[in-house]
Design a protein around this motif. Structure first.
Motif, mmCIF file in Angstrom:
data_model
loop_
_atom_site.group_PDB
_atom_site.id
_atom_site.type_symbol
_atom_site.label_atom_id
_atom_site.label_comp_id
_atom_site.label_asym_id
_atom_site.label_seq_id
_atom_site.Cartn_x
_atom_site.Cartn_y
_atom_site.Cartn_z
ATOM 1 N N UNK A 1 0.863 -1.185 0.000
ATOM 2 C CA UNK A 1 0.000 0.000 0.000
ATOM 3 C C UNK A 1 0.898 1.234 0.000
ATOM 4 N N UNK A 2 0.319 2.397 0.302
ATOM 5 C CA UNK A 2 1.079 3.640 0.233
ATOM 6 C C UNK A 2 1.871 3.900 1.515
ATOM 7 N N UNK A 3 2.713 2.956 1.866
ATOM 8 C CA UNK A 3 3.693 3.114 2.930
ATOM 9 C C UNK A 3 5.071 2.776 2.354
ATOM 10 N N UNK A 4 6.092 3.428 2.848
ATOM 11 C CA UNK A 4 7.439 3.254 2.301
ATOM 12 C C UNK A 4 8.477 3.451 3.396
ATOM 13 N N UNK A 5 9.519 2.635 3.359
ATOM 14 C CA UNK A 5 10.657 2.807 4.255
ATOM 15 C C UNK A 5 11.792 3.479 3.490
ATOM 16 N N UNK A 6 12.492 4.406 4.146
ATOM 17 C CA UNK A 6 13.632 5.087 3.527
ATOM 18 C C UNK A 6 14.823 5.021 4.477
ATOM 19 N N UNK A 7 15.969 4.645 3.921
ATOM 20 C CA UNK A 7 17.191 4.589 4.710
ATOM 21 C C UNK A 7 18.327 5.275 3.960
ATOM 22 N N UNK A 8 19.045 6.128 4.665
ATOM 23 C CA UNK A 8 20.246 6.750 4.102
ATOM 24 C C UNK A 8 21.429 5.850 4.421
ATOM 25 N N UNK A 9 22.195 5.482 3.396
ATOM 26 C CA UNK A 9 23.305 4.544 3.559
ATOM 27 C C UNK A 9 24.626 5.206 3.189
ATOM 28 N N UNK A 10 25.689 4.616 3.675
ATOM 29 C CA UNK A 10 27.023 5.200 3.468
ATOM 30 C C UNK A 10 27.552 4.978 2.061
ATOM 31 N N UNK A 11 26.990 4.007 1.346
ATOM 32 C CA UNK A 11 27.467 3.732 -0.002
ATOM 33 C C UNK A 11 26.922 2.422 -0.516
ATOM 34 N N UNK A 12 27.465 1.962 -1.622
ATOM 35 C CA UNK A 12 26.947 0.756 -2.268
ATOM 36 C C UNK A 12 27.143 -0.477 -1.402
ATOM 37 N N UNK A 13 28.221 -0.506 -0.594
ATOM 38 C CA UNK A 13 28.444 -1.670 0.267
ATOM 39 C C UNK A 13 27.293 -1.838 1.258
#
Length: 419
Positions: free
Chosen positions: A317-329
């Motif tokens: 549904x219209x829920x989403x998780x967002x995470x800021x990461x340090x890079x591709x690893x």
């Protein structure tokens, strides 16, 4: 009325008895039946809509989730789409009898490897009436018989569609018994179907992760695992931010109830400042509820804290998780931990990172600079699909006609014996 076990066995036996006759139907005969089935859907559209209205009324009375109601709802346009799917399947190459290998041995024996139908395919699915038409069409074109067990939420819709298609197919020479619909709501019917060894050759569940795991854990018939989609989009530090926003909004919002919709957005920390403010604004305007890591929460007070459970959840549904990461690893590590091997995407202008992402991500479909919403048999040019396989045996990704076949070896000699 027979008990549930007897009813399911009766359906499975009928499909089993029809399997040989179905397997030797010529391509022209199958195509003629598919076109007649497509026309039958259009001709009986009003009957199908009336049956669907009964299911929708009950769904609303039971406060079914909006996203599930979207899957359940039929419209004239969706029925027309189902019919077009059958027409497309009719136009596709018939895989049955295709020679896929062979050799001549030193002793003169010739070995030919050819595609053959699997046999009896059991389909277990939830509130998706379109699956009824897709499954019947693909199974018949690939020479299989099919036993359908849909969810109780769509009973009237599924029953009507299966009846209309079965009758149209039989009028064009498809053997009686080739299409079976289990017309009961008792959950025991699923248990019986997935244990019909000797009558059912494979079971394919389509629906929630809970349904799929219940089938996988309890079946004695072989299972092809499909569907559960905790899909990610990773916005790399070199990403074109405008492109990334378009891809992300499409992947989440275009149709959030389906398994190829994005559930988690990963953002490289070096691009977060340029990317996230406008991205969050786009999501909030679209009615999306955001759960984010601590860094993401700092960008907007409307972002709610994300839990470990959120990272593993297929919202639908219209829920989403967002995470800021340090890079591709870190992005790769997160996907490896929480992904369901369905569809994953990287948005980047760094082709080395793109190649690495596609090489290291373990998923059926891995995208560079494109929405995960394209993981679909129709979009891939396969016609309607039977499901998205998230396992590695015997099929992976959108399953269409070739994936509904097995093979056998035809060996010809002139008197050879083994010494």
């Amino acid at each position: 009325m027979p008990d549930v076990q007897s009813l399911v066995r009766e359906k499975a036996q009928a499909a089993h008895d029809a399997a040989v006759a179905m397997s030797i139907l010529r391509s022209g005969e199958k195509n003629k039946a598919l076109l007649a089935m497509a026309q039958a859907l259009v001709t009986h559209a009003e009957e199908i809509l009336q049956a669907n209205a009964e299911d929708m009324a009950r769904a609303q009375a039971n406060a079914m989730k909006t996203s599930m109601q979207d899957r359940l709802r039929l419209t004239p346009e969706r029925i027309a789409g189902m019919a077009e799917g059958l027409r497309q399947v009719a136009q596709l190459k018939d895989p049955v009898g295709e020679v896929i290998g062979g050799s001549t041995l030193p002793n003169g024996l010739t070995i030919t490897k050819v595609r053959v139908p699997i046999g009896v395919v059991g389909i277990i699915y939830e509130a998706r009436p379109n699956v009824t038409a897709d499954a019947i069409g693909l199974c018949l074109k690939s020479g299989n018989t099919v036993v359908l067990k849909g969810g109780s939420e769509a009973l009237h819709s599924n029953r009507t569609i299966a009846k209309i298609l079965s009758e149209a197919a039989q009028k064009e020479g498809v053997p009686a018994g080739a299409v079976q619909f289990i017309d009961v709501t008792d959950r025991q019917a699923v248990t019986e179907l997935i244990r019909m060894n000797g009558l059912v050759d494979v079971v394919i569940p389509r629906g929630s992760a809970r349904l799929i795991q219940a089938v996988v854990q309890n079946a004695t018939v072989p299972v092809i695992e499909t569907g559960a989609g905790v899909c990610h989009t990773f916005v790399d530090e070199t990403a074109d931010c405008d492109m990334a926003r378009k891809i992300a909004i499409n992947a989440k919002v275009q149709r959030p109830s389906v398994c190829n919709a994005m559930e988690t957005l990963l953002v490289h920390e070096n691009v977060a400042q340029n990317f996230l403010p406008a991205m969050l604004d786009d999501f909030f305007k679209a009615g999306v509820t955001i759960f984010g890591c601590e860094k993401t929460q700092k960008f907007d007070e409307k972002v709610q804290p994300a839990t470990d459970e959120d990272w593993a959840t297929e919202y639908g549904d219209l829920r989403l998780s967002i995470k800021i990461v340090s890079g591709i690893d870190e992005a790769l590590s997160h996907i490896a931990r929480y992904g369901t091997r369905h569809s994953e995407c990287i948005v980047t202008r760094d082709m080395q990172n793109a190649k690495r992402f596609q090489a290291e991500v373990d998923a059926a479909v891995v995208y560079v600079n494109a929405s995960t919403r394209f993981t679909d048999g129709f979009e891939f040019g396969f016609g309607a699909e039977i499901g998205i396989s998230t396992q590695k045996l015997h099929a992976r990704g959108p399953m269409a006609l070739p994936e509904l076949t097995s093979y056998k070896y035809l060996v010809n000699g002139d008197g050879q014996i083994r010494g």
